[in-house]
Design an enzyme around this catalytic site. Structure first.
Site, PDB file in Angstrom:
ATOM      1  N   ASP A   1       0.875  -1.171   0.000  1.00 26.99           N
ATOM      2  CA  ASP A   1       0.000   0.000   0.000  1.00 26.99           C
ATOM      3  C   ASP A   1       0.912   1.221   0.000  1.00 26.99           C
ATOM      4  OD1 ASP A   1      -1.822   1.962   0.546  1.00 26.99           O
ATOM      5  OD2 ASP A   1      -2.664   1.010   2.323  1.00 26.99           O
ATOM      6  N   SER A   2       1.614   1.395  -1.102  1.00 20.08           N
ATOM      7  CA  SER A   2       2.685   2.392  -1.140  1.00 20.08           C
ATOM      8  C   SER A   2       2.211   3.716  -1.701  1.00 20.08           C
ATOM      9  CB  SER A   2       3.810   1.869  -2.028  1.00 20.08           C
ATOM     10  OG  SER A   2       3.362   1.781  -3.370  1.00 20.08           O
TER      11      SER A   2
ATOM     12  N   PRO B   1       9.573   8.497  -1.073  1.00 26.99           N
ATOM     13  CA  PRO B   1      10.007   7.381  -0.230  1.00 26.99           C
ATOM     14  C   PRO B   1       9.498   6.026  -0.733  1.00 26.99           C
ATOM     15  CG  PRO B   1       8.529   8.880   0.973  1.00 26.99           C
ATOM     16  CD  PRO B   1       8.821   9.520  -0.339  1.00 26.99           C
TER      17      PRO B   1
END
Lengths: 284, 284
Positions: free
Chosen positions: A155-156, A162
Site C-alpha cells: 500500500d505504497s 520514499p
C-alpha cells in the site's frame, strides 16, 4: 476568503479542492505531511502535495485492496502490510476473524501519528491485538523474511519519493520469498491514463511478472486520485482471483461493504484494451 | 503567460487544464460553445463551461455507448441518436456494415458545425450516406415516431440546460414507443459520486425503469468528466446485455477498439455497492 488546495495531476492538469481549514502541516524525515478539512471530501491527508486518503472515498481504495485477495483465499492467516500508515488497510483486514496476525511496516512514524489524531476513521484498528507495527523501510524489512506470510499488501505511495524502492525487482523478489506457497501479493499499481503514472504502472507490472506465475491487474474508480482510474496488481503463486472465486464463502461472512462485492470482484479484472496494451508492452 | 481552463465539478471541486489556445467561442440559441487546444487532451469542446469531448479520451465514451448495445444485438439495423452533435457516436455506429440507417437529432446545429470544423476526429462520419441529421428538439422528435428503431442512443448533455427534457418520463415513454420489439435504449446516465450528478443519475434511472422490463446500468472510466466515474443506462424490451451476449459474433466482426472488449462488456455491469444502493433508492 476562500482557501483552495491544488494538486498537479500532470504539468497541465490541476485538481483543486476548496478547504475549510489547514489542520496540520509538518515535514518529517521522509516527506511533507498535510491534513486539510473540506466540505466535499471531509478530512484528507496529503503527502508531498498528493492526496493519499480522504474521508469520503477511502473506502474504495481500502475495500478493494483487501477484500479481493481475502475473498480469493479465505484461509489467509498471516498478513504483511507495507506502507499504509493511515491504517485503512489494516482496518479492513481486522474485520476477518480468521486473520491471526498483521505486520504493518511503515517507514514514516509521523504519518501514523498524524492519522491517529486526524483520521480515526482509518486509523481506528491500529491497536487491534493482532496488529504489530514496525517503523522501518519495507524494502529492508522483507529482505530478512522467508516463507512467513499468506498475504502481502503493498500500500505504497507513488514511486516518486520514499515509495520508490517499492517499485523494484529486488523488492518483489524478496516479497516472493517472504510469502508461503499459498501466497498472494496485492499492490497499488498506479494508473494507466496520464503518461507519468502509466510508466509507473508498467514498471510495477514488469517487476512483479518476473516472480509470480499468476499476475493480474484490476481497476477501480477513485475520484480523488489522478484521472480517477486506478489499478491494483494481484500476483500469486497459485491462486487465480477470478476462476476459482468462492463467492458464497465470502458472502457468508456477512461483511458489510460500500464498494466491494463478489460480482464486482469478477468484473474489475476486465480491463479496457488500451490498458491491456500498456501492460503487454512492459516487455517479457 | 499561462492560460488555464477551469471547470467546477462541484462548488468546491475544480478541474483545470492548461490550454495553448482558445480556438473558438460563441453563444448559440441554446448554449455557450467553446473549443480549446491543450497539450494533455488535444482539442476539446465545452458546452456551458463543461467538457463534452476531448480528443484524448472521447474514444472511451463513444465506444462504450455504441458497442455495448451493438454487441448485445448484432442484428440492429435502424438507429436513432439523440444529441451527439460531435459525431463520435455516429462514427462508431457507421463501423457496422449491418446498420442501414442512422437518424441523428441534435437541437443545436451550431455544435455540429463547430465540431465539423474543429473536431474532425469525431465528426468524420456525419456525411456517411446512411446518416440523416435532424436539427430538432429530441423530445419533440420522438413523440411522432412509432415502432421504428432497433436502437435509440441518448447522448445528451447533463440535465441542467438544453438536455433537461431528455431526463423526463414523457421522453422515455416516447422512446419506448419509437422502438421496435427488438428495441434497446442506451443513455448517458451521469455519475454516482458527486451529489448533484448522483441525483441526475437517480432521476434518469427512475424514468427509464417505468417503461422497460430490462433496465441495467454500466460504468466506465472517463477522466475528463466529473469524478471520472461515469455511467450508461441500458434498457430493452427483451435483451439481457450480459447473460445472452454472443462474444464470438462480435469478435468475428474484427472491429479494432481502444477501450471496449467483450470481457469488459460483461465486467462493466458489475457495480459498486454504493452505486447499487443509490439506484435501488430511486423508488419503485
Amino acid at each position: 476568503m476562500e482557501l483552495w488546495y491544488s494538486e498537479q495531476h500532470t504539468k497541465s492538469v490541476r485538481f483543486s479542492v476548496k478547504v475549510n481549514q489547514h489542520l496540520y502541516t509538518a515535514k518529517s524525515e521522509f516527506q511533507r505531511i498535510d491534513v486539510f478539512k473540506s466540505k466535499e471530501f471531509g478530512t484528507f491527508l496529503t503527502l508531498d502535495g498528493l492526496i493519499m486518503v480522504t474521508e469520503k472515498d477511502e473506502f474504495i481504495y481500502h475495500e478493494m485492496i483487501v477484500h479481493v485477495p481475502m475473498a480469493t483465499n479465505p484461509r489467509i492467516k498471516k498478513a504483511l502490510v507495507i506502507g499504509a500508515g493511515d491504517g485503512g488497510t489494516v482496518r479492513e483486514l481486522t474485520r476477518y476473524p480468521g486473520i491471526e496476525s498483521i505486520d504493518m511496516v511503515e517507514i514514516d512514524k509521523m504519518v501514523v501519528d498524524v492519522c491517529r489524531q486526524y483520521l480515526p476513521q482509518t486509523a481506528c484498528k491500529l491497536d487491534d491485538p493482532r496488529v504489530r507495527i514496525y517503523y522501518e523501510d519495507g524494502l529492508k524489512f522483507v529482505r530478512s523474511r522467508e516463507n512467513l506470510y499468506d498475504l502481502i499488501i503493498v500500500d505504497s505511495t507513488d514511486p516518486f519519493g520514499p515509495g520508490e524502492g517499492l517499485f523494484t525487482k529486488e523488492f518483489y523478489g524478496n516479497c516472493d520469498k517472504a510469502l508461503t506457497e499459498e501466497g498472494i501479493l496485492v499492490n497499488q499499481h498506479e494508473s494507466p491514463y496520464y503518461d507519468k503514472y502509466a510508466r509507473s504502472m508498467q514498471r510495477a507490472h514488469q517487476c512483479i511478472r518476473e516472480f509470480f506465475p499468476v499476475c493480474r491487474v484490476y481497476q477501480v474508480h477513485i475520484p480523488t486520485y489522478p484521472s480517477g482510474h486506478w489499478l491494483f496488481g494481484f500476483a500469486s503463486k497459485k491462486y487465480d482471483p477470478v476462476g476459482k472465486l468462492d463467492e458464497e464463502a465470502w458472502n457468508n461472512l456477512g461483511l458489510q461493504t460500500n464498494y466491494y462485492n463478489t460480482e464486482l470482484h469478477k468484473g474489475c479484472f476486465a480491463l479496457p484494451n488500451y490498458v491491456k496494451a500498456l501492460l503487454a508492452d512492459t516487455g517479457k
